[in-house]
Design a protein around this motif. Structure first.
Motif, short mmCIF file in Angstrom:
data_model
loop_
_atom_site.label_atom_id
_atom_site.label_comp_id
_atom_site.label_asym_id
_atom_site.label_seq_id
_atom_site.Cartn_x
_atom_site.Cartn_y
_atom_site.Cartn_z
N ARG A 102 14.52 73.26 51.44
CA ARG A 102 15.63 74.18 51.15
C ARG A 102 16.58 74.22 52.34
O ARG A 102 16.18 73.98 53.49
CB ARG A 102 15.11 75.59 50.84
N ASP A 103 17.84 74.51 52.04
CA ASP A 103 18.88 74.55 53.07
C ASP A 103 18.78 75.87 53.83
O ASP A 103 19.45 76.86 53.51
CB ASP A 103 20.27 74.42 52.41
N HIS A 104 17.95 75.88 54.86
CA HIS A 104 17.71 77.09 55.64
C HIS A 104 16.93 76.68 56.88
O HIS A 104 16.36 75.58 56.94
CB HIS A 104 16.90 78.10 54.81
N GLU A 105 16.89 77.55 57.91
CA GLU A 105 16.08 77.24 59.08
C GLU A 105 14.60 77.14 58.71
O GLU A 105 13.85 76.32 59.25
CB GLU A 105 16.30 78.26 60.19
N TRP A 106 14.14 78.00 57.78
CA TRP A 106 12.84 77.80 57.15
C TRP A 106 13.10 76.78 56.05
O TRP A 106 13.53 77.12 54.96
CB TRP A 106 12.30 79.12 56.59
N ASN A 107 12.86 75.54 56.35
CA ASN A 107 13.38 74.46 55.50
C ASN A 107 12.37 73.84 54.55
O ASN A 107 12.74 73.01 53.71
CB ASN A 107 14.01 73.36 56.36
N MET A 108 11.10 74.23 54.65
CA MET A 108 10.09 73.68 53.74
C MET A 108 9.30 74.84 53.12
O MET A 108 8.66 75.63 53.83
CB MET A 108 9.15 72.73 54.48
N TRP A 109 9.37 74.95 51.79
CA TRP A 109 8.77 76.06 51.06
C TRP A 109 7.73 75.52 50.08
O TRP A 109 8.03 74.65 49.26
CB TRP A 109 9.86 76.83 50.30
N PHE A 110 6.53 76.07 50.15
CA PHE A 110 5.45 75.55 49.32
C PHE A 110 4.58 76.69 48.81
O PHE A 110 4.61 77.82 49.32
CB PHE A 110 4.60 74.53 50.10
N LEU A 160 3.41 82.12 48.29
CA LEU A 160 4.52 81.29 48.75
C LEU A 160 4.46 81.26 50.27
O LEU A 160 4.12 82.26 50.92
CB LEU A 160 5.84 81.88 48.29
N ALA A 161 4.76 80.12 50.85
CA ALA A 161 4.76 79.99 52.30
C ALA A 161 5.89 79.06 52.72
O ALA A 161 6.43 78.31 51.91
CB ALA A 161 3.42 79.45 52.80
N ALA A 162 6.26 79.14 53.99
CA ALA A 162 7.35 78.30 54.50
C ALA A 162 7.08 77.93 55.95
O ALA A 162 6.37 78.65 56.68
CB ALA A 162 8.69 79.02 54.38
N VAL A 163 7.65 76.80 56.37
CA VAL A 163 7.61 76.39 57.77
C VAL A 163 9.00 75.90 58.17
O VAL A 163 9.84 75.59 57.32
CB VAL A 163 6.58 75.26 58.02
N GLN A 164 9.22 75.85 59.48
CA GLN A 164 10.43 75.26 60.03
C GLN A 164 10.04 73.87 60.55
O GLN A 164 9.62 73.71 61.69
CB GLN A 164 10.99 76.14 61.14
N GLY A 204 -0.89 67.03 51.29
CA GLY A 204 -2.23 66.47 51.21
C GLY A 204 -3.26 67.44 50.67
O GLY A 204 -4.36 67.03 50.29
N TYR A 205 -2.92 68.72 50.62
CA TYR A 205 -3.85 69.71 50.07
C TYR A 205 -3.67 69.80 48.56
O TYR A 205 -2.55 70.01 48.07
CB TYR A 205 -3.59 71.09 50.70
N ARG A 206 -4.76 69.66 47.84
CA ARG A 206 -4.68 69.78 46.38
C ARG A 206 -4.25 71.18 45.98
O ARG A 206 -3.67 71.38 44.91
CB ARG A 206 -6.04 69.48 45.74
N GLN A 207 -4.54 72.16 46.83
CA GLN A 207 -4.19 73.54 46.49
C GLN A 207 -2.69 73.82 46.66
O GLN A 207 -2.22 74.89 46.29
CB GLN A 207 -4.99 74.51 47.37
N VAL A 208 -1.95 72.89 47.22
CA VAL A 208 -0.49 72.99 47.27
C VAL A 208 0.07 72.31 46.03
O VAL A 208 -0.07 71.10 45.86
CB VAL A 208 0.08 72.32 48.55
N ASN A 209 0.67 73.11 45.15
CA ASN A 209 1.15 72.54 43.89
C ASN A 209 2.68 72.47 43.80
O ASN A 209 3.21 71.78 42.93
CB ASN A 209 0.59 73.31 42.69
N HIS A 210 3.39 73.15 44.67
CA HIS A 210 4.86 73.03 44.73
C HIS A 210 5.28 72.98 46.19
O HIS A 210 4.74 73.72 47.03
CB HIS A 210 5.56 74.22 44.05
N ASN A 211 6.25 72.12 46.48
CA ASN A 211 6.79 72.04 47.83
C ASN A 211 8.24 71.59 47.72
O ASN A 211 8.53 70.58 47.07
CB ASN A 211 5.98 71.06 48.69
N TYR A 212 9.16 72.37 48.32
CA TYR A 212 10.59 72.08 48.23
C TYR A 212 11.23 72.15 49.60
O TYR A 212 10.90 73.02 50.42
CB TYR A 212 11.31 73.09 47.31
#
Length: 362
Positions: A107-115, A78-82, A97-105
């Protein structure tokens, strides 16, 4: 706002309900599986097949097949970015764009993108994370799973429950003779299972070919395993044996009808992160993972240098945000009396199965 309404279940009868809620796992691994399912439901195999096909076409089922286990087959994190608001779409496009990324959400947080990144090796996984950081200019928070206490998105959906597995909680209460609001006795095995960051499975060439053949689901026919065997030019007995063995090895988590939780109304989903004392982590994680309303529970590393103090993750899936919040309050009061944050899903940015040609081909 939940998608729950009468629309998705308007055409369902009792047999459909038994099929949806009863065969999310444990689907027979035999030459004519729909015959066995039909016998159990009091219908013939052709009707059992037709019902699964109809439910899939209606979007109630995502697919029919195996749920594979990426952390066992490959290397996953699991990884996240702001992501800055003015570049959110740009960052999303790079990550998705990466095929190896299969989930991306979102989320309501400063780290707002979780994949989730899942690759065939730890080196490939880490290279992708480095590329994402370089291409987006966003620092990446990397949180591989270290311990699995409980992970299962299998629960009844043909009901009026406000949160996932509520029916199971009610059954536990009845068995306990009533609780009067007291915490329930555990009802689920949540023994700590350590997870390696490196691909750990020892797959044969046939195993790899089989996983690739079934990654998107089984053929919808009265002989799905034979169809897979024919595509692999192998005896059906070899396919049946391999599927049984891969389930035993943990490469396949379950086989059945995979429910679309959003369509069926379970879209108030909250990831709660907890700062649990390290010496209490396994005890608290196992206790929380055993609770009927907890759908996911696992240990990930703290990253103090990035301002991330949390080491235990839980998920609660529900149709109603207030009901989910109430269960989180109960979890915090009775089981995890520690600092925590609630990260609700704001949007689904990508949701696909892991691509196993990447996992078994490296």
């Amino acid at each position: 706002m939940s998608h729950q309404s009468g629309d998705w279940r308007a055409t369902l009868d009792g047999v459909d309900a038994a099929l949806i809620d009863g065969y999310q796992s444990g689907f027979p691994v035999e030459k004519r599986p729909f015959r066995a399912v039909g016998d159990a439901l009091g219908i013939d195999e052709d009707e059992a097949l037709e019902r699964v096909e109809r439910l899939r076409n209606a979007g109630i089922l995502r697919r029919f097949g195996a749920v594979l286990n990426p952390p066992v087959i490959g290397s996953s994190t699991l990884a996240a970015v702001q992501a800055p608001a003015d570049r959110f779409d740009e960052v999303t496009d790079v990550i998705n764009g990466y095929r190896q990324v299969n989930h991306n959400y979102e989320r309501d947080h400063e780290w707002n993108m979780w994949f989730v990144v899942t690759a065939g090796s730890r080196a490939t996984r880490d290279r992708i994370l480095e590329e994402i950081e370089e291409r987006t200019g966003c620092e990446v928070l990397v949180l591989p799973m270290l311990t699995d206490y409980y992970i299962d998105l299998e629960f009844p959906v043909v009901n009026a429950d406000q949160f996932a597995r509520e029916s199971l909680e009610s059954a536990s209460a009845v068995e306990a003779g009533g609780t009067d609001g007291a915490p329930l006795e555990p009802s689920t095995d949540a023994s700590a299972t350590r997870i390696s960051e490196d691909a750990a499975s020892d797959l044969s060439t046939f195993d790899c070919d089989l996983l690739l053949a079934i990654q998107d689901g089984f053929p919808l026919s009265v002989t799905p395993y034979r169809d897979v065997a024919d595509a692999l030019e192998a005896p059906v007995e070899d396919v049946l044996e391999a599927i049984d063995r891969l389930q035993g090895d943990g490469c396949i988590k379950r086989i059945g009808c995979i429910v679309n939780h959003v369509v069926t109304g379970f879209d108030a989903n909250c990831m709660v992160v907890w700062d649990v004392p390290d010496e209490e982590l396994d005890e608290r994680g196992e206790e929380a993972g055993e609770l009927p309303y907890v759908t996911l529970c696992y240990h990930r590393p703290r990253r103090h240098e990035q301002g991330w103090p949390y080491n235990l993750f839980t998920m609660i899936h529900g149709r109603d945000e207030a009901a989910v919040d109430a269960k989180i309050d109960e979890l915090a009061a009775a089981y995890l009396p520690f600092s925590h944050e609630r990260l609700y899903s704001a949007a689904t940015l990508k949701q696909t199965g892991a691509r196993y040609d990447d996992l078994v081909g490296q």
